[in-house]
Write an enzyme that holds these catalytic residues in place. Structure first.
Site, short mmCIF file in Angstrom:
data_model
loop_
_atom_site.label_atom_id
_atom_site.label_comp_id
_atom_site.label_asym_id
_atom_site.label_seq_id
_atom_site.Cartn_x
_atom_site.Cartn_y
_atom_site.Cartn_z
N ASP A 128 14.52 33.38 5.78
CA ASP A 128 15.26 32.23 5.25
C ASP A 128 15.37 31.12 6.30
OD1 ASP A 128 16.26 31.99 2.64
OD2 ASP A 128 17.70 33.62 2.94
N GLN A 176 21.12 36.97 -0.13
CA GLN A 176 21.38 35.83 -1.01
C GLN A 176 22.78 35.27 -0.76
OE1 GLN A 176 19.04 34.49 -3.02
NE2 GLN A 176 20.42 32.90 -3.70
N LYS A 179 12.82 35.95 -6.97
CA LYS A 179 12.21 36.25 -5.66
C LYS A 179 11.47 37.59 -5.72
CE LYS A 179 15.53 33.31 -3.32
NZ LYS A 179 16.72 33.09 -2.52
N1 GUN Z 1 21.51 30.38 -1.83
C1 GUN Z 1 21.09 29.14 -2.19
N2 GUN Z 1 19.90 28.86 -1.61
C2 GUN Z 1 19.57 29.94 -0.88
C3 GUN Z 1 18.45 30.25 -0.06
O1 GUN Z 1 17.52 29.47 0.14
N3 GUN Z 1 18.49 31.47 0.53
C4 GUN Z 1 19.51 32.35 0.37
N4 GUN Z 1 19.45 33.51 1.01
N5 GUN Z 1 20.56 32.08 -0.38
C5 GUN Z 1 20.59 30.88 -1.00
#
Ligand code: GUN
Length: 297
Positions: free
Chosen positions: A119, A96, A52
């Protein structure tokens, strides 16, 4: 011939569109900024957050990194979120998941300013999406929808069967695809671990989406001839032949399902690159709203 839906290629197309928008914003001295918060050292989460941050750098966006130890208290995390909510350089906040068990995930997600919730996990955005209001769309479901649309498989009027009911994928994807909106208007069935006759329901799908987190769960016999299959699974299975000691496999038995499907996404290289791309999309949209707010002042 079965078509392989190339997520890397479609993600690159969308990233090129985003890059143009970032350039235009940067000219106006607005650099879209994403705060990336990682708690602990889950190996998969480390990989995702690194990807990311790299996507931000590649697109000329700013990323603000916060790597907190697994011993981090809930209070410390909430304080950080409070600070990021008030920081005008931060357009998006990404925490995350999963978080260490001691930390209340929903309390943390609720603390994020819904206007920075790139998100799309805040209950406000989840609710808005459900009723069809403008909201940040959750990245993986939005990525699946874009894969379908940009490959020419409009879900409108189609029977979409989703296997998996998580808050991150299954549930929001069902809500998104049943909306009265372009790229949606589908008839959606959601299956999960307690579903009876799951195989026969899957076999009715025009579009089958696997998001259950079990390697190779969807077998050839569960898929209708000519169906479009989207594999959201990213499971690590041990593999001694790999330097890392594992390989990534999806929720779909690719070898056998691809013999029946009209089109299918691979793992890796399908949904994965799209998730990060839609995160960038949301962050840039948030920055654009910052421009509008500035103009109003
Ligand atoms: N963990 C697994 N997928 C995601 C996601 O799309 N966003 C976040 N913040 N954590 C995750």
């Amino acid at each position: 011939m079965t078509r392989i839906i190339d997520g890397k290629k479609i993600a690159a197309e969308i990233r090129a569109e985003i890059a143009d928008e970032v350039k235009a914003l940067t000219k106006r001295k607005i650099v879209p900024g994403l705060a990336v918060v990682l708690v602990g050292n889950d190996p998969a989460s480390e990989v995702y957050t690194r990807m990311k941050k790299k996507a931000c750098a590649d697109l000329g966006m700013a990323s603000f990194d916060f790597d907190l130890p697994s011993s981090c208290t809930e209070k410390r995390l909430l304080n950080l979120i409070d600070k990021l909510n008030r920081d005008p350089k931060v357009d998006g906040i990404l925490v995350q998941l999963p978080l260490p068990e001691r930390i209340n995930e929903s309390k943390v997600l609720n603390a994020i300013d819904p206007d920075k919730d790139v998100d799309g996990f805040h209950p406000m955005n989840v609710g808005k999406m459900l009723i069809g209001d403008d909201a940040f769309l959750p990245c993986t479901p939005h990525g699946c929808q874009q894969l379908l649309m940009r490959s020419g498989y409009d879900p409108a009027g189609k029977h979409v069967v989703i296997v998996g009911r998580s808050n991150i994928v299954g549930k929001p994807l069902a809500a998104m695809l049943m909306r009265k909106a372009p790229g949606a208007n589908a008839t959606v069935t959601v299956c999960h671990s307690r579903t009876k006759k799951l195989a026969s329901i899957c076999k009715q799908a025009d579009i089958l989406i696997a998001a259950i987190g079990v390697p190779g769960f969807i077998k050839g016999r569960m898929v209708k001839e000519g169906a479009v299959v989207i594999d959201v699974g990213t499971n690590r299975v041990p593999d001694k032949t790999k330097k890392s000691g594992f390989r990534l496999v999806g929720d779909v038995d690719f070898k056998n399902v691809s013999k029946k499907a009209r089109a299918i996404t691979p793992v890796p290289g399908g949904v994965g690159p799209m998730t990060i791309t839609m995160l960038m999309r949301n962050t840039v949209d948030s920055a654009k709203r910052r421009v509008k707010r500035k103009a109003r002042r």
